[in-house]
Design a protein around this motif. Sequence first.
Motif, PDB file in Angstrom:
ATOM      1  N   THR A  93      11.984 -12.304  13.438  1.00 10.59           N
ATOM      2  CA  THR A  93      10.705 -11.623  13.230  1.00 10.59           C
ATOM      3  C   THR A  93      10.511 -10.515  14.264  1.00 10.59           C
ATOM      4  O   THR A  93      10.127  -9.388  13.920  1.00 10.59           O
ATOM      5  N   ARG A  94      10.799 -10.815  15.531  1.00 11.10           N
ATOM      6  CA  ARG A  94      10.683  -9.799  16.587  1.00 11.10           C
ATOM      7  C   ARG A  94      11.627  -8.625  16.321  1.00 11.10           C
ATOM      8  O   ARG A  94      11.256  -7.462  16.488  1.00 11.10           O
ATOM      9  N   GLU A  95      12.846  -8.939  15.894  1.00 11.05           N
ATOM     10  CA  GLU A  95      13.834  -7.882  15.651  1.00 11.05           C
ATOM     11  C   GLU A  95      13.446  -7.028  14.446  1.00 11.05           C
ATOM     12  O   GLU A  95      13.556  -5.797  14.485  1.00 11.05           O
ATOM     13  N   VAL A  96      12.992  -7.653  13.359  1.00  8.87           N
ATOM     14  CA  VAL A  96      12.555  -6.893  12.181  1.00  8.87           C
ATOM     15  C   VAL A  96      11.382  -5.988  12.570  1.00  8.87           C
ATOM     16  O   VAL A  96      11.359  -4.802  12.230  1.00  8.87           O
ATOM     17  N   SER A  97      10.441  -6.533  13.317  1.00  4.52           N
ATOM     18  CA  SER A  97       9.281  -5.755  13.757  1.00  4.52           C
ATOM     19  C   SER A  97       9.715  -4.560  14.606  1.00  4.52           C
ATOM     20  O   SER A  97       9.209  -3.442  14.435  1.00  4.52           O
ATOM     21  N   ARG A  98      10.655  -4.778  15.505  1.00  6.78           N
ATOM     22  CA  ARG A  98      11.171  -3.698  16.355  1.00  6.78           C
ATOM     23  C   ARG A  98      11.796  -2.599  15.503  1.00  6.78           C
ATOM     24  O   ARG A  98      11.504  -1.412  15.689  1.00  6.78           O
ATOM     25  N   VAL A  99      12.641  -2.978  14.558  1.00  9.23           N
ATOM     26  CA  VAL A  99      13.312  -1.995  13.692  1.00  9.23           C
ATOM     27  C   VAL A  99      12.285  -1.225  12.859  1.00  9.23           C
ATOM     28  O   VAL A  99      12.369  -0.002  12.738  1.00  9.23           O
ATOM     29  N   LEU A 100      11.300  -1.929  12.317  1.00 16.36           N
ATOM     30  CA  LEU A 100      10.271  -1.263  11.519  1.00 16.36           C
ATOM     31  C   LEU A 100       9.503  -0.245  12.355  1.00 16.36           C
ATOM     32  O   LEU A 100       9.223   0.865  11.898  1.00 16.36           O
ATOM     33  N   ASP A 101       9.160  -0.629  13.578  1.00 17.67           N
ATOM     34  CA  ASP A 101       8.411   0.273  14.455  1.00 17.67           C
ATOM     35  C   ASP A 101       9.249   1.478  14.875  1.00 17.67           C
ATOM     36  O   ASP A 101       8.770   2.609  14.844  1.00 17.67           O
ATOM     37  N   GLU A 102      10.484   1.245  15.268  1.00 16.32           N
ATOM     38  CA  GLU A 102      11.354   2.331  15.739  1.00 16.32           C
ATOM     39  C   GLU A 102      11.664   3.349  14.652  1.00 16.32           C
ATOM     40  O   GLU A 102      11.775   4.539  14.915  1.00 16.32           O
ATOM     41  N   ARG A 103      11.844   2.880  13.431  1.00 10.28           N
ATOM     42  CA  ARG A 103      12.293   3.770  12.359  1.00 10.28           C
ATOM     43  C   ARG A 103      11.179   4.153  11.391  1.00 10.28           C
ATOM     44  O   ARG A 103      11.443   4.812  10.394  1.00 10.28           O
ATOM     45  N   ASP A 104       9.953   3.687  11.660  1.00 11.16           N
ATOM     46  CA  ASP A 104       8.796   3.998  10.815  1.00 11.16           C
ATOM     47  C   ASP A 104       9.113   3.776   9.333  1.00 11.16           C
ATOM     48  O   ASP A 104       8.875   4.642   8.493  1.00 11.16           O
ATOM     49  N   LEU A 105       9.643   2.605   9.031  1.00 10.05           N
ATOM     50  CA  LEU A 105      10.101   2.315   7.671  1.00 10.05           C
ATOM     51  C   LEU A 105       8.981   1.934   6.707  1.00 10.05           C
ATOM     52  O   LEU A 105       9.159   2.006   5.502  1.00 10.05           O
ATOM     53  N   MET A 106       7.827   1.515   7.234  1.00  5.78           N
ATOM     54  CA  MET A 106       6.736   1.086   6.358  1.00  5.78           C
ATOM     55  C   MET A 106       5.633   2.136   6.232  1.00  5.78           C
ATOM     56  O   MET A 106       4.652   1.916   5.537  1.00  5.78           O
ATOM     57  N   GLY A 107       5.788   3.259   6.905  1.00 10.39           N
ATOM     58  CA  GLY A 107       4.791   4.320   6.799  1.00 10.39           C
ATOM     59  C   GLY A 107       3.479   3.951   7.483  1.00 10.39           C
ATOM     60  O   GLY A 107       3.425   3.054   8.308  1.00 10.39           O
ATOM     61  N   GLU A 108       2.413   4.632   7.084  1.00  3.93           N
ATOM     62  CA  GLU A 108       1.110   4.468   7.733  1.00  3.93           C
ATOM     63  C   GLU A 108       0.283   3.325   7.155  1.00  3.93           C
ATOM     64  O   GLU A 108      -0.632   2.834   7.793  1.00  3.93           O
ATOM     65  N   ARG A 109       0.578   2.907   5.931  1.00  5.45           N
ATOM     66  CA  ARG A 109      -0.227   1.879   5.271  1.00  5.45           C
ATOM     67  C   ARG A 109      -0.015   0.517   5.919  1.00  5.45           C
ATOM     68  O   ARG A 109       1.105   0.145   6.262  1.00  5.45           O
ATOM     69  N   ALA A 110      -1.098  -0.242   6.111  1.00  2.00           N
ATOM     70  CA  ALA A 110      -1.035  -1.560   6.754  1.00  2.00           C
ATOM     71  C   ALA A 110      -0.149  -2.525   5.958  1.00  2.00           C
ATOM     72  O   ALA A 110      -0.071  -2.454   4.724  1.00  2.00           O
ATOM     73  N   TYR A 111       0.506  -3.421   6.669  1.00  5.50           N
ATOM     74  CA  TYR A 111       1.340  -4.430   6.024  1.00  5.50           C
ATOM     75  C   TYR A 111       1.352  -5.705   6.851  1.00  5.50           C
ATOM     76  O   TYR A 111       1.045  -5.707   8.039  1.00  5.50           O
ATOM     77  N   THR A 112       1.723  -6.791   6.185  1.00  3.84           N
ATOM     78  CA  THR A 112       1.923  -8.081   6.827  1.00  3.84           C
ATOM     79  C   THR A 112       3.397  -8.407   6.721  1.00  3.84           C
ATOM     80  O   THR A 112       3.992  -8.270   5.652  1.00  3.84           O
TER      81      THR A 112
END
Length: 156
Positions: free
Chosen positions: A58-77
Amino acid sequence: MTASDTRDRLAEELVAPMLALGLDLEAVDVSAAGKRRVLRVAVDKDGGVTMDEIAEATREVSRVLDERDLMGERAYTLEVSSRGVDRPLTLPRHWRRNVGRLVKVTLPGEEDVTGRLVGADEQGADLDVGGTARRVGFDEVTKAKVQIEFTKHEES
């Protein structure tokens, strides 16, 4: 970008970081939940995953998502979990990881076959169907799922 494009890109970006943790990326799913989106990531490994490994993933997925802006600006869980028994057996490693479990296999032109998975390799699986050995090639399987058992199977 379509939902499947987003899912495919996320999967592509997450495979290597999960492998670095010793985990296989089994599934990535993005779905709408009101104004938010839900990103579900399933991981697994031989012998199953622990809660500590899920937390690390979970920490690693979160890090990758944040670094690469893969989910854009819209909120997600974000939800990271193990593969679970409800997912179909689609890869040789899924079969291998479920040796000893009861599986239901759909084959073209036949009634479903339910048997104990006694072995698997890259080409197919060996089942014990009511005391009779049965080999099924992965190329002939239409669908296969682990069956939930409420009593523990005793090895003979």
